[in-house]
Design an enzyme around this catalytic site. Structure first.
Site: not given
Ligand code: NI
Length: 566
Positions: A368, A516
């Site tokens: 992400d 991430h």
């Protein structure tokens, strides 16, 4: 205690260890005497054949080095690299061996002991200091252990051995040369023997896979929109205009003559009498052949090489490379470019089950908040590393970062990954108006499409926050909501080992794993986890592939957090 040991060049008349103490502390050296005299395992092996090399050399990213004026392969998977502080890290074992130091590595304590027979230095992984006899000396960077291999800063290694370290940054890549005599000239031989770095080959090159409409041109992935190469008369033919344009040149057609201009080069192809002239030199027509099909001019591999002024190399798996420097005979670079070429997908971009490897268990890695960095940044390196491992992932991108870091956008789909939408500005959608939800999501999809020629197929709400309104609006936007079942908390720990352990210790078949692509620690941790789990029969697929494997069709507006086996 697990130790390894390499030969001691007893006969080498090494000058006294030349060390410039940058920092001298009164602390007691942390050397564990027992570690240094583990007699059973530290008895020197047979002294190596008398070798007093003029120099040894390595190249960033190349797992071949130079010693005794010849190229040789480093231990498997060992490659010098530049660490996050900008220091060059060289493999401990290979370098110490090359410059005649006795070296012991204790994997239990992460302590390396190096000796020239007179003085002994100890270094600890993760600590930017070394101890030489009683002195503690600051290092530019800390030794590191990666994939079971130990690396130490090149500068420290040269100091311990009293060697001169020359950094050579050439247009072919970055090399480091350890020289016994500082005046010795090795640069020419080193660049000749090691070749250009893979990055340099890619930066100026054009890489194809036979039958694919995708290619890598000057380091970027490009698509020929369904136009593929074809084989005829023992040659492969390439679409002329697409290739030349991708390399920054122009093609003009008038009165049956095609004029190709590329930098200083100019070529003339006469369609009617099938002759080609490159830089005014008439060229033998059977060698420099070209074909016109459906008004598209295709040129043979040899003619394309001549037009581009490049070297042609036919690699395995139908991969053909056109490179500025000759690629022949550089196995490391050939292997890396072959792997990238093999990853080029065929004419259709749609994800299908046919590309999914046979495995016992399947999980989806998701990243992400990216992308991060340009064409050589964190996300790009992550894509390279996933590529090397045959792993697919899903990237939930934020629009505000796509605006800054779109250099990687054209890589996701050709390399088998899935693009996801994580809102334009990382906004909590439950706090937006209906209009605001669509601005955040649809606006981001359009932005991504402008760079990747395709819209995201899945979305992840920021913070995993959604309600009935968000679901209803996502149904209108055509996007399924993808949550997760395994949270690595990578943003919190920022620790590679923690990321690795969270995954390896908790993973279950069908998991969607949240990470991430913002942190170096995530990059390192996830790669270690992939390596371990692949050995345990796991394959890494996109979210949509994982759903397809489990026979589930993703529905817009519905929420999914894992796809366990039935
Ligand atoms: Ni986020």
């Amino acid at each position: 205690m697990k130790k390894w040991k390499i030969g001691l060049l007893g006969a080498v008349a090494m000058s006294a260890v030349m060390l410039v103490p940058v920092f001298l502390a009164g602390a007691t050296p942390s050397v564990n005497a027992a570690d240094m005299s583990d007699a059973g395992q530290t008895t020197p092996s047979e002294p190596l054949a008398a070798a007093n090399p003029d120099y040894i050399a390595f190249q960033i990213g190349n797992r071949y080095g130079v010693k005794d004026h010849a190229r040789y392969p480093l231990k498997s998977d060992v490659k010098p690299f530049i660490d996050s502080t900008g220091s060059v890290q060289v493999p401990l074992q290979e370098t110490a061996e090359g410059i005649g130091l006795e070296v012991t590595w204790d994997a239990a304590t992460n302590i390396a002991t190096l000796s020239d027979g007179k003085k002994t230095a100890t270094l600890t992984a993760g600590i930017s200091q070394m101890t030489v006899e009683e002195e503690i000396i600051d290092l530019p960077s800390a030794p590191v252990v990666q994939d079971g291999n130990t690396y130490i800063p090149a500068r420290a290694m040269a100091n311990i051995g009293g060697w001169t370290l020359e950094f050579l940054s050439a247009d072919k890549g970055s090399y480091m040369i350890f020289k016994a005599d500082e005046n010795y000239q090795a640069a020419g031989e080193v660049t000749q023997l090691l070749g250009a770095s893979t990055e340099q080959y890619l930066a100026g090159g054009l890489i194809f896979r036979s039958g694919s409409d995708k290619a890598i041109a000057r380091g970027s992935h490009i698509s020929f929109s369904g136009m593929t190469t074809f084989d005829e008369n023992d040659s492969i033919y390439f679409p002329l205009e697409e290739c030349v344009t991708a390399m920054g040149g122009t093609v003009q057609t008038a009165n049956g003559e095609v004029t190709v201009t590329l930098g200083e080069r100019e070529a003339l192809l006469n369609i009617n009498d099938k002759t080609a002239r490159v830089d005014r030199q008439p060229t033998a027509s059977e060698y420099f052949a070209f074909e016109e099909k459906d008004s598209v001019v295709y040129v043979s591999a040899d003619l394309l090489a001549a037009l581009l002024g490049m070297n042609k190399t036919v690699l395995g798996e139908g991969v053909i490379a056109f490179t500025v420097a000759a690629l022949d005979g550089y196995p490391d670079q050939e292997e890396a470019i072959t792997a990238l070429g093999e990853a080029l997908a065929g004419g259709t971009a749609a994800a299908s089950l046919s590309g999914i490897p046979e495995a016992e268990h399947y999980v989806a890695l998701t990243f992400d908040d990216g992308p991060t960095g340009q064409s050589e940044g964190l996300t790009a390196r992550l894509l390279n590393a996933l590529n090397e491992r045959g792993a697919h992932a899903t990237f939930f991108m934020c629009g505000y970062r796509v605006k800054d870091f779109h250099a990687v956008l054209d890589r996701y789909l050709p390399e088998g990954h899935e693009m996801g939408n994580h809102t334009m500005d990382h906004k909590n959608l439950t706090k937006q108006s209906t209009e605001g939800i669509h601005e955040q999501v649809d606006g981001n999809s359009e932005l991504i499409e402008s760079y990747a020629d395709a819209k995201p197929t899945v979305m992840r709400p920021t913070g995993g926050a959604y309600n009935d309104t968000v679901k209803a609006e996502m149904k209108k936007s055509g996007l399924p909501l993808i949550l997760w079942s395994l949270d690595t908390l990578d943003w919190k720990s920022k620790d590679a080992k923690s990321v690795e352990n969270k995954i390896v210790n908790n993973v279950q078949d069908g998991d969607i794993i949240l990470m991430h692509d913002l942190y170096e620690s995530t990059y390192k941790g996830v790669l270690n986890a992939i390596d371990k789990l692949q050995e345990q029969g796991y394959a890494f697929v996109t979210v949509s592939e994982l759903a397809a494997i489990r026979g589930i069709t993703l529905e817009p507006g519905e929420v999914y957090s894992s796809f366990p086996p039935n």
